[in-house]
Enzyme design. Structure first.
Site, PDB file in Angstrom:
ATOM      1  N   GLY A   1       0.869  -1.177   0.000  1.00 44.76           N
ATOM      2  CA  GLY A   1       0.000   0.000   0.000  1.00 44.76           C
ATOM      3  C   GLY A   1       0.905   1.224   0.000  1.00 44.76           C
TER       4      GLY A   1
ATOM      5  N   ASP B   1      -1.492   4.393  -6.312  1.00 41.36           N
ATOM      6  CA  ASP B   1      -0.066   4.299  -5.963  1.00 41.36           C
ATOM      7  C   ASP B   1       0.728   5.464  -6.500  1.00 41.36           C
ATOM      8  OD1 ASP B   1      -1.196   1.419  -6.013  1.00 41.36           O
ATOM      9  OD2 ASP B   1       0.582   1.415  -4.727  1.00 41.36           O
TER      10      ASP B   1
ATOM     11  N   GLN C   1      -5.602  -8.960  -2.529  1.00 41.28           N
ATOM     12  CA  GLN C   1      -5.614  -8.002  -1.411  1.00 41.28           C
ATOM     13  C   GLN C   1      -7.041  -7.620  -1.009  1.00 41.28           C
ATOM     14  OE1 GLN C   1      -3.646  -7.743  -4.103  1.00 41.28           O
ATOM     15  NE2 GLN C   1      -1.789  -6.589  -3.718  1.00 41.28           N
TER      16      GLN C   1
HETATM   17  O1  MRU Z   1       0.625  -4.028  -4.533  1.00 45.21           O
HETATM   18  P1  MRU Z   1      -0.005  -3.310  -3.369  1.00 45.21           P
HETATM   19  O2  MRU Z   1      -0.811  -4.202  -2.494  1.00 45.21           O
HETATM   20  O3  MRU Z   1       1.007  -2.484  -2.608  1.00 45.21           O
HETATM   21  O4  MRU Z   1      -1.003  -2.305  -4.066  1.00 45.21           O
HETATM   22  C1  MRU Z   1      -1.800  -1.472  -3.275  1.00 45.21           C
HETATM   23  C2  MRU Z   1      -2.761  -0.664  -4.060  1.00 45.21           C
HETATM   24  O5  MRU Z   1      -2.847  -0.754  -5.264  1.00 45.21           O
HETATM   25  C3  MRU Z   1      -3.568   0.337  -3.300  1.00 45.21           C
HETATM   26  O6  MRU Z   1      -4.788   0.531  -3.938  1.00 45.21           O
HETATM   27  C4  MRU Z   1      -2.823   1.651  -3.265  1.00 45.21           C
HETATM   28  O7  MRU Z   1      -1.519   1.487  -2.760  1.00 45.21           O
HETATM   29  C5  MRU Z   1      -3.522   2.665  -2.490  1.00 45.21           C
HETATM   30  S1  MRU Z   1      -3.102   2.525  -0.793  1.00 45.21           S
HETATM   31  C6  MRU Z   1      -3.989   3.463   0.219  1.00 45.21           C
END
Ligand code: MRU
Length: 363
Positions: free
Chosen positions: A54, A244, A203
């Protein structure tokens, strides 16, 4: 947020005042386990292998990674090496670069002896700021949900679709996309969340369903392919996702599959909002196509983790032996498909003008 009645953030300082504790998110939803990080290698591994993930939490963890690096050796050479090691862990979430730049800009002008204490203090501040920022995103997003609820004039829950996990587990606390949902639920507005499972790492199914469920927010986990159909049937009132990295012109990069939901929302007239703190805006980029997209191990596609009837957590293969798998982890939703960006300073258009109006000093 509370876990079994105890208040938790996703990252905190150990009682000894120098180690750092995190929740191992690879074990959820089956086991709640915390892990202690003691050096920059531990931190780099935790980010790379997604014990923490995240965008905002990646940034906060990297900040503590710099603090641990300074605790071991506060020289310029070690600071630079730690920066490079942490920066290389995950390419897409811009909060990582933001946090590392912030830490080094505070540390570089200082005498070596002063650096460890300042590094810990600044990392703690970054975490506290993230909590405050996400809470404000929640307040602004709450108004959108409330408006929608009041406009409809029925007691039926507001149906909100979300993708991946942009809840408190993805930040230090509160979350981005889920913060407005928590605020609405806490204020007594009935909400129901359609939780995209979010293959390949799930997730949504494992983390979003876990944290919403623990907080008592009604939810339904759906296969990633179900959202468009539900929107056609009028069963989704709004979408809220995280991001991200969002460009200065409002193109939104988020977990793979977000783009398809935005297309379906656009086609069906469903508002599509994105919650984000300002460190997730990459002010150096205008075009979403310039965002580096992380390509992850094909094993995440060919295998899946789950719990058997006897309670054993296992990983199983789901494709024919030898089948090749591709695994782009993020995609870009063009700004034209985004109804609005929910930031800590309010809601704005997903555009250069919209962001510049809220953040004139950064644009
Ligand atoms: O690969 P991840 O689990 O780190 O990806 C997370 C996401 O895509 C979230 O939607 C994003 O980081 C927003 S976090 C508040």
């Amino acid at each position: 947020m509370k876990v079994d009645g105890k208040d938790y953030r996703t990252i905190w300082l150990s009682d000894d005042g120098w180690g750092v504790e995190i929740i191992d998110q690879t074990k959820l939803p089956f086991v709640f386990e915390t892990v202690r990080l003691e050096n920059v290698d531990d931190v780099a591994r935790a980010i790379k292998y997604m014990l923490v993930r995240g965008a905002p939490l990646i940034g906060a963890t990297a900040a503590y990674g710099m603090a641990l690096a300074m605790y071991a050796d506060a020289s310029d050479t070690h600071m630079e090496a730690a920066y490079q090691q942490l920066y290389a862990t995950r390419p897409t979430a811009v909060n990582l670069r933001w946090a590392l730049d912030d830490m080094t800009s505070h540390l570089k002008p200082l005498a070596v002896t002063d650096r460890p204490a300042v590094a810990y203090a600044r990392a703690a501040e970054i975490c506290d700021d993230d909590v405050q920022t996400c809470s404000s995103i929640g307040d602004h997003g709450f108004k959108l949900i409330k408006e929608l609820y009041e406009k409809r004039g029925t007691d039926a829950p507001v149906n909100i679709l979300t993708h991946c996990n942009a809840g408190w587990l993805a930040t230090v606390d509160w979350g981005t996309a889920l913060a407005p949902i928590y605020k609405a639920h806490n204020a007594g507005i009935p909400v129901h969340v359609w939780v995209d499972e979010t293959r390949p790492r799930n997730q949504g199914a494992s983390l979003t369903a876990w944290e919403l469920g623990r907080h008592g927010v009604p939810l339904t986990v759906i296969a990633d392919n179900a959202g468009g159909h539900l929107m056609q049937e009028g069963r989704v009132d709004m979408c809220i996702t995280g991001t991200d990295r969002t460009t200065a012109s409002g193109d939104v990069c988020n977990k793979i599959g977000t783009y398809l939901k935005a297309l379906a929302a656009f086609d069906n007239g469903v508002p599509f909002y994105v919650g984000l703190p300002s460190p997730t805006v990459d002010w150096t980029l205008d075009d979403g196509r310039d965002i580096p997209i992380e390509e992850r191990d094909g094993d995440e596609v060919t295998k899946i983790q789950g719990k058997t009837a006897t309670g054993e957590v296992v990983v199983v293969e789901i494709v024919p032996e030898g089948a090749h798998a591709g695994n782009p982890a993020f995609d870009v939703t063009p700004s034209r498909l985004v109804t609005g960006l929910i930031t800590e300073r309010g809601v704005c258009d997903a555009s250069k003008a919209g962001l510049a109006k809220l953040f004139p000093e950064l644009a």
